[in-house]
Design a protein around this motif. Sequence first.
Motif, PDB file in Angstrom:
ATOM      1  N   PHE A 385       0.821  -1.214   0.000  1.00 44.46           N
ATOM      2  CA  PHE A 385       0.000   0.000   0.000  1.00 44.46           C
ATOM      3  C   PHE A 385       0.852   1.260   0.000  1.00 44.46           C
ATOM      4  N   ASP A 386       2.113   1.114  -0.392  1.00 45.55           N
ATOM      5  CA  ASP A 386       2.986   2.254  -0.620  1.00 45.55           C
ATOM      6  C   ASP A 386       3.102   2.494  -2.118  1.00 45.55           C
ATOM      7  N   ILE A 387       3.252   3.748  -2.474  1.00 48.32           N
ATOM      8  CA  ILE A 387       3.468   4.143  -3.863  1.00 48.32           C
ATOM      9  C   ILE A 387       4.942   4.494  -4.022  1.00 48.32           C
ATOM     10  N   GLY A 388       5.553   4.033  -5.084  1.00 44.64           N
ATOM     11  CA  GLY A 388       6.964   4.336  -5.270  1.00 44.64           C
ATOM     12  C   GLY A 388       7.384   4.197  -6.713  1.00 44.64           C
ATOM     13  N   HIS A 389       8.677   4.328  -6.917  1.00 44.30           N
ATOM     14  CA  HIS A 389       9.230   4.126  -8.253  1.00 44.30           C
ATOM     15  C   HIS A 389      10.705   3.765  -8.119  1.00 44.30           C
ATOM     16  N   VAL A 390      11.249   3.234  -9.205  1.00 41.35           N
ATOM     17  CA  VAL A 390      12.666   2.884  -9.280  1.00 41.35           C
ATOM     18  C   VAL A 390      13.301   3.740 -10.354  1.00 41.35           C
ATOM     19  N   ASP A 391      14.438   4.378 -10.029  1.00 43.09           N
ATOM     20  CA  ASP A 391      15.067   5.243 -11.028  1.00 43.09           C
ATOM     21  C   ASP A 391      15.904   4.418 -12.007  1.00 43.09           C
ATOM     22  N   GLU A 392      16.528   5.118 -12.918  1.00 44.22           N
ATOM     23  CA  GLU A 392      17.251   4.433 -13.997  1.00 44.22           C
ATOM     24  C   GLU A 392      18.450   3.638 -13.491  1.00 44.22           C
ATOM     25  N   ASP A 393      18.918   3.943 -12.281  1.00 43.50           N
ATOM     26  CA  ASP A 393      20.062   3.220 -11.729  1.00 43.50           C
ATOM     27  C   ASP A 393      19.665   2.149 -10.723  1.00 43.50           C
ATOM     28  N   GLY A 394      18.355   1.929 -10.569  1.00 42.12           N
ATOM     29  CA  GLY A 394      17.895   0.848  -9.710  1.00 42.12           C
ATOM     30  C   GLY A 394      17.641   1.234  -8.265  1.00 42.12           C
ATOM     31  N   PHE A 395      17.615   2.536  -7.954  1.00 39.59           N
ATOM     32  CA  PHE A 395      17.319   2.963  -6.589  1.00 39.59           C
ATOM     33  C   PHE A 395      15.811   3.101  -6.411  1.00 39.59           C
ATOM     34  N   LEU A 396      15.320   2.575  -5.302  1.00 38.78           N
ATOM     35  CA  LEU A 396      13.890   2.595  -4.999  1.00 38.78           C
ATOM     36  C   LEU A 396      13.535   3.861  -4.236  1.00 38.78           C
ATOM     37  N   TYR A 397      12.433   4.483  -4.621  1.00 42.06           N
ATOM     38  CA  TYR A 397      11.909   5.660  -3.926  1.00 42.06           C
ATOM     39  C   TYR A 397      10.492   5.342  -3.436  1.00 42.06           C
ATOM     40  N   ILE A 398      10.192   5.717  -2.214  1.00 43.06           N
ATOM     41  CA  ILE A 398       8.842   5.593  -1.667  1.00 43.06           C
ATOM     42  C   ILE A 398       8.221   6.981  -1.698  1.00 43.06           C
ATOM     43  N   ASP A 399       7.186   7.136  -2.501  1.00 43.97           N
ATOM     44  CA  ASP A 399       6.597   8.455  -2.736  1.00 43.97           C
ATOM     45  C   ASP A 399       5.409   8.764  -1.830  1.00 43.97           C
ATOM     46  N   GLY A 400       4.867   7.781  -1.167  1.00 44.64           N
ATOM     47  CA  GLY A 400       3.732   8.027  -0.292  1.00 44.64           C
ATOM     48  C   GLY A 400       2.930   6.762  -0.093  1.00 44.64           C
ATOM     49  N   ARG A 401       1.772   6.930   0.578  1.00 42.67           N
ATOM     50  CA  ARG A 401       0.896   5.804   0.871  1.00 42.67           C
ATOM     51  C   ARG A 401      -0.453   6.018   0.221  1.00 42.67           C
ATOM     52  N   VAL A 402      -1.129   4.927  -0.007  1.00 37.67           N
ATOM     53  CA  VAL A 402      -2.431   5.034  -0.645  1.00 37.67           C
ATOM     54  C   VAL A 402      -3.567   4.970   0.371  1.00 37.67           C
TER      55      VAL A 402
END
Length: 547
Positions: A385-402
């Motif tokens: 239930f977290d929203i996130g993304h992975v950048d071009e170098d493979g690092f994970l970002y947690i952008d918020g919760r749903v």
Amino acid sequence: MAEQSTGPVPGLTTPPDVVSTIALTRCQDTAHRIWFREEDGMRSLSLAELDRGAARVACRLHAAGVRARDRIGIMSRNRIEWVLLDLAAVKLGAVVAGVEPGRYEPEQVIADFGLTLLFTENEPERGAVRDIGGIRGWAQDEGTDPAALPGREAYDPADVFAIKQTSGSTGVPKGIEATVASVNRSMAAVQEMFHHGDGDNLLVFLPTRFLQQRYWIYSALVNGHDVTLADRITVFEVAQAVHPTVIMGVPGFYEQVKARVEAAGAPADPAARRAAVQAELGGAVRYLWTGSAPAGRTVLDFFNDCGVPLYEGYGLNETCIVAKNHPGAVRVGSVGKVLPHKRIRFDKDGILIVGGLDPVNTHYTWCGPGANEKVYLPTGEVKTFDIGHVDEDGFLYIDGRVDDIVTLSSALNILVPAVEERLREIPEIHDCAVFGDGKPYLTAVVSPAAPDTDPESLADAVSRLNEQLRYEQRIYAVVVAGERFSVDNGLLNAQFKLVRAEIGRVFGEDLDLVYQKHAVYNDGSTDGAPVLVTAAVGRPRTQKAEE
């Protein structure tokens, strides 16, 4: 959003069996120690002494009827007896359930988890309830021969190792049976990233009822380094005494360190600031570890920019560590690269899904109706239930919760609609939205019941409500909106529900000013009156947000 995924690195080998090593091998390490604080000062045991004491405790537990796969509970603050009991259980193959002290009735805990024994402090002994204070005497009893402990086989990877319990602040508390394989796999990944060894002293001050905190004690026994046991109240005093090289803390702790350095006049020069930070933490830190809640960029930059690395990571009770910044792979603002044995993907709604080798488990053993179906997928993966993304170098970002859960910087989770419901009972409040994700305490933006609402009267009402709430649920500041929330101004949707993101955007500057002015570190260590609620006046907004 289209599904994206990353998978475990091919060719991963079976990790070292840390759990069986502790259970079956007598530790002979006299060079490294476990440090702990008692009323009369700092004390320590060599790791060999710790292991021998734990074996004696295991003999006494066995004599009391505890066998492999039996469950024992520990409901106590951090203390050396906690560690001795936990290690004794490992030697027996028993399962430890760590329980928050003071929150539950002992008999209910025993019934819920099917415990053979429950060790507590400040409770009279009765039935299966035992006083943890007697454990030291068991460990020191030279009449108990550790060699008399019955032999047993190594753990099977699928064996249950420990019971993890969620806080219950987001609903009914849930219990997870963590497997031996998950512990071994996670510890191997951490050791590969950070290489803890001779010369290190890992400071543990978060509650040992959290399984991951005990990893660092297990690490000391198998990797050969010192470890120190403290708590939130004594952490600075203990750090000054033992000079730790590694500190494990939630973001709220590092906010407190930052505030202490700034109160003393934080130097602008990075080298001088580094010296000031090191002085607060004992002078020997090689890196700092944080996770469990979002760390603010200002806190991360405060430490990283002056050469005291603060590595942020990401994980859940249900997944253990998923991603971690570490030496050689750091991107400040991300939670690091996904661990080699984990697999992540994002579903069509952008929600992070976590799977991989040797999961903690694939279901809750104890939970409310529907919880398993909500979190665990048929594949065994965990829906975060977290929203996130992975950048071009493979690092994970947690952008918020749903969902509507706020995670404070102290790592406590709060289901904010329950708090908002109580706030709406106050006559001066028409509607409200509670915020505080990644912050040290909760704040509320209030839609007033009348244009001439008296801020002081409102503040007094909120203060009275705080007395009825758990400390993490208390509202420490109120921003009073200049107009009511409505569909027309975009703060309510067509179903008259809060548009939380828009409220946070409109009143973001007001909320930021509150946290800058009142940088309270609310660790719940006292039950004193809350900080005086401060009412500010939010800017009115008359134009509806664009669709």
